[in-house]
Scaffold this active site. Structure first.
Site, PDB file in Angstrom:
ATOM      1  CB  ILE A  92      -0.946   0.011   1.218  1.00  0.00           C
ATOM      2  CG1 ILE A  92      -1.983  -1.116   1.095  1.00  0.00           C
ATOM      3  CG2 ILE A  92      -1.654   1.352   1.344  1.00  0.00           C
ATOM      4  CD1 ILE A  92      -2.951  -0.951  -0.040  1.00  0.00           C
ATOM      5  CB  ALA A 111       1.184   2.769   4.759  1.00  0.00           C
ATOM      6  CE  LYS A 167      -7.371  -9.895   8.256  1.00  0.00           C
ATOM      7  NZ  LYS A 167      -7.865  -9.252   7.016  1.00  0.00           N
ATOM      8  CG  ASN A 207      -8.302  -9.499   2.868  1.00  0.00           C
ATOM      9  OD1 ASN A 207      -7.348  -9.908   3.501  1.00  0.00           O
ATOM     10  ND2 ASN A 207      -9.552  -9.659   3.293  1.00  0.00           N
ATOM     11  CB  VAL A 208      -5.094  -4.704  -1.092  1.00  0.00           C
ATOM     12  CG1 VAL A 208      -5.836  -3.488  -0.614  1.00  0.00           C
ATOM     13  CG2 VAL A 208      -3.914  -4.995  -0.180  1.00  0.00           C
ATOM     14  CG  LEU A 209      -7.568  -8.631  -5.373  1.00  0.00           C
ATOM     15  CD1 LEU A 209      -8.262  -8.347  -6.681  1.00  0.00           C
ATOM     16  CD2 LEU A 209      -7.668 -10.096  -5.026  1.00  0.00           C
ATOM     17  N   GLY A 210      -3.085  -9.088  -4.234  1.00  0.00           N
ATOM     18  CA  GLY A 210      -1.683  -9.075  -4.614  1.00  0.00           C
ATOM     19  C   GLY A 210      -0.740  -8.471  -3.602  1.00  0.00           C
ATOM     20  CB  SER A 211      -1.129  -6.705  -0.366  1.00  0.00           C
ATOM     21  OG  SER A 211      -1.978  -7.601   0.324  1.00  0.00           O
ATOM     22  CB  VAL A 252      -5.559 -15.273   0.032  1.00  0.00           C
ATOM     23  CG1 VAL A 252      -6.426 -14.366  -0.821  1.00  0.00           C
ATOM     24  CG2 VAL A 252      -5.954 -16.715  -0.162  1.00  0.00           C
TER      25      VAL A 252
END
Length: 608
Positions: free
Chosen positions: A290, A360, A406, A443-447, A451
């Site tokens: 991020i 961040a 979370k 969740n952010v994709l690819g961080s 997952v």
């Protein structure tokens, strides 16, 4: 054949065409019996045209074209070259022979020259298009979208004998194109026909060539394509094409981001520039997923100085080099520092006096933090406190904390520490001139550590893909989307708010795993197994974005909402954090009890 030999051959063929055009024009003008004077004029016309026509063809660069890809532009250039050469040759011949060339001869010469020149070149184009058949080793491709982009892709694939795929048909939702041909390929139907056509035609690959379509539409088409056995490719979005990031012939694999169907974020560019442009902006955790994307996005708004602060030198060096390349005029400073080091953070703020801060830096991996709670507290609680206190001390205008879903009714140490960080900046806001806000998303994709990369690694290794629970669902958004919304939320800051980003529809993790397996060219539980491992310590089956007492308020942006500020006592919170600091090296259960005291909604279920 060498270029010089090809050039000589082309010039010779073109001159033969010109000479034939001139002679045939005289021949038919005088009914097969050319008077002696006009024979002399015809020879003069040919000699003059030889020089003028050759010069004209070079001037219009018609010997530098690859005629295999000829189009309307080449036809216009041929017409110009033929017209200019005929007019100039006509005038010079009239002048040299002291007699006007018959107008019929001039017009017929131009018509024949244009017809034969264009016919020769476009005949070659038609030949290569029509007779370059599919090679047995090539896969069959179905192109979705029979518009400009789709036809461009089809032309390139048909012309390139080295391509691994060959187009055989189009799909288009425009019924007027059905039963028609584009680039010699039939348009067989609309999206509802995809599954049937793939089976009948034996399609190996589907190429989605709709760069101007919305992400929602692309997502719907991908859902249909997923039910076939064909692999999926996609042409980049029109935004990337217009900005020059990608070209029309760059076909990429369909990614999970395309499945989400989330349209790009609409930014208030003027409002963002108003609080970022010509300001000193500090980003902590600038080397992370991020943080680095925040750097890329903020660099566009011309800050006076961009401060990249991070603990890992390699990641900071990497983002520094990237920004230097993409934004050569950007002034930036790379700072290696740990947010846990209070004196170092104070020194950085004292030296640079940042006006806007995006915090961040954080530990975010839930299972790891369950096993190392003291490290989560040091980084997420004390680290946030040090950065926020310095922002307050040195008069920072805006402070934006990157939080997490979370933090809502946390079941993990990581979530509890992020909630304490939110609480602390809210309490600090009550007595500070700095506008302290938090932005909460899923969740952010690819961080890193998320997952998606883990699933991809497991698929690359041949499986199995591990999922904790078949009922597990999560909210997802892309890294650029999250970063842009964070920056936009910072514009709305009045102080004390927790901004909540619209995460769209929740995604079932099992479905996500199946999609990734399918997009990788495999079939789930046939080629790649999916294995359930059980919920890990600290995990929830589903995440929440809002606590009961926070409520929800709309903003001027349809994808950003505000959770109502909760009144918190800074003095009592600081006292509780000091007590937590004293217990940092104690037994895990003691630490967790202390977190429970600070965050009553924390479900303290420790599993050793």
């Amino acid at each position: 054949m060498s270029y010089s030999k090809k050039l000589s051959l082309f010039i010779l063929l073109d001159l033969i065409i010109v000479w034939f055009s001139i002679y045939s024009s005289y021949y038919f003008r005088f009914d097969e019996s050319i008077p002696s004077f006009y024979v002399h004029q015809c020879v003069t016309f040919c000699i003059v045209s030889t020089v003028v026509f050759t010069a004209s063809m070079f001037y219009f660069k018609l010997y530098n074209r690859i005629w295999q890809y000829a189009s309307v532009g080449e036809m216009i250039s041929i017409a110009k070259a033929a017209a200019w050469s005929c007019v100039i040759s006509y005038l010079l011949t009239c002048f040299l022979t002291y007699r006007v060339v018959p107008l019929h001869v001039f017009l017929r010469t131009f018509e024949t020259t244009l017809l034969l020149l264009g016919g020769l070149r476009f005949g070659w184009r038609i030949y290569t298009d029509s007779y370059r058949k599919k090679i047995p080793t090539q896969s069959k491709a179905l192109i979705i979208g029979a518009g400009g982009c789709g036809s461009s892709v089809a032309k390139r694939l048909k012309a390139n004998k080295d391509s691994k795929v060959y187009p055989v048909a189009f799909i288009d939702d425009n019924s007027l194109k059905h039963r028609q041909e584009v680039c010699g390929l039939p348009v067989l139907g609309n999206r509802d026909s995809i599954v049937e056509i793939v089976e009948k035609q034996g399609i190996d690959e589907i190429i989605i060539a709709m760069p101007s379509a919305s992400k929602r539409e692309i997502s719907k088409i991908i859902e249909i394509c997923k039910t076939t056995s064909a692999s999926l490719k996609i042409i980049p979005r029109i935004d990337d094409l217009l900005t020059g990031k990608l070209s029309y012939n760059e076909i990429r694999n369909v990614e999970v981001e395309d499945l989400l169907g989330r349209d790009p974020v609409n930014l208030d560019l003027g409002g963002i520039a108003g609080y970022v442009k010509n300001k000193t902006v500090l980003i902590t955790g600038a080397g992370g997923s991020i943080g680095s994307e925040l750097c890329r996005q903020i660099a566009r708004f011309e800050p006076a100085v961009l401060l990249l602060l991070g603990h890992g030198e390699n990641s900071i060096y990497s983002i520094e080099m990237e920004l230097s390349r993409r934004f050569p005029t950007l002034r930036m400073e790379s700072i290696i520092a740990d947010v846990q080091d209070e004196n170092r953070i104070d020194e950085v703020f004292g030296m640079y006096r940042p006006e806007v801060v995006f915090h961040a830096a954080a530990h975010k991996h839930v299972p790891l933090m369950e096993r190392n709670p003291s490290e989560a507290i040091k980084n997420n609680v004390f680290g946030t406190k040090h950065v926020a206190d310095s922002a307050d001390k040195y008069g920072t205008e805006r402070f934006v904390l990157i939080s997490s879903d979370k933090a809502v009714n946390p079941t993990s140490v990581m979530g509890a520490t992020k909630r304490i960080a939110e609480m602390y900046i809210q309490s600090l806001n009550n007595s500070s001139l700095t506008k302290f806000v938090a932005v909460r998303f899923g969740n952010v994709l690819g961080s890193r550590g998320s997952v998606i990369p883990r699933f991809k690694e497991q698929i690359a290794m041949g499986g199995p893909v591990t999922v904790t629970d078949p009922k597990m669902i999560r909210y997802f958004m892309t890294i650029p989307e999250a970063s842009q919304l964070v920056i936009q939320a910072g514009m709305f800051a009045e102080g004390g708010e927790i901004f909540i980003l619209d995460m769209g529809k929740p995604v079932n993790i099992v479905d996500l795993a199946k999609d990734l397996i399918r997009l990788s060219g495999f079939e789930s539980n046939v080629d790649i197994d999916i294995v359930f491992t059980g919920i890990r310590p600290g995990e929830k089956l589903y995440e929440e974005l809002l606590m009961d007492e926070e409520g929800l308020i709309n903003t001027n942006h349809k994808r950003i909402f505000i959770g109502k500020p909760v009144n918190l006592s800074r003095a009592s919170l600081e006292l509780a954090i000091k007590q937590l600091e004293k217990l940092i090296n104690e037994d895990q259960m003691v630490i967790r009890d202390s977190l429970k005291h600070l965050v009553p909604t924390f479900k303290n279920e420790y599993v050793s």
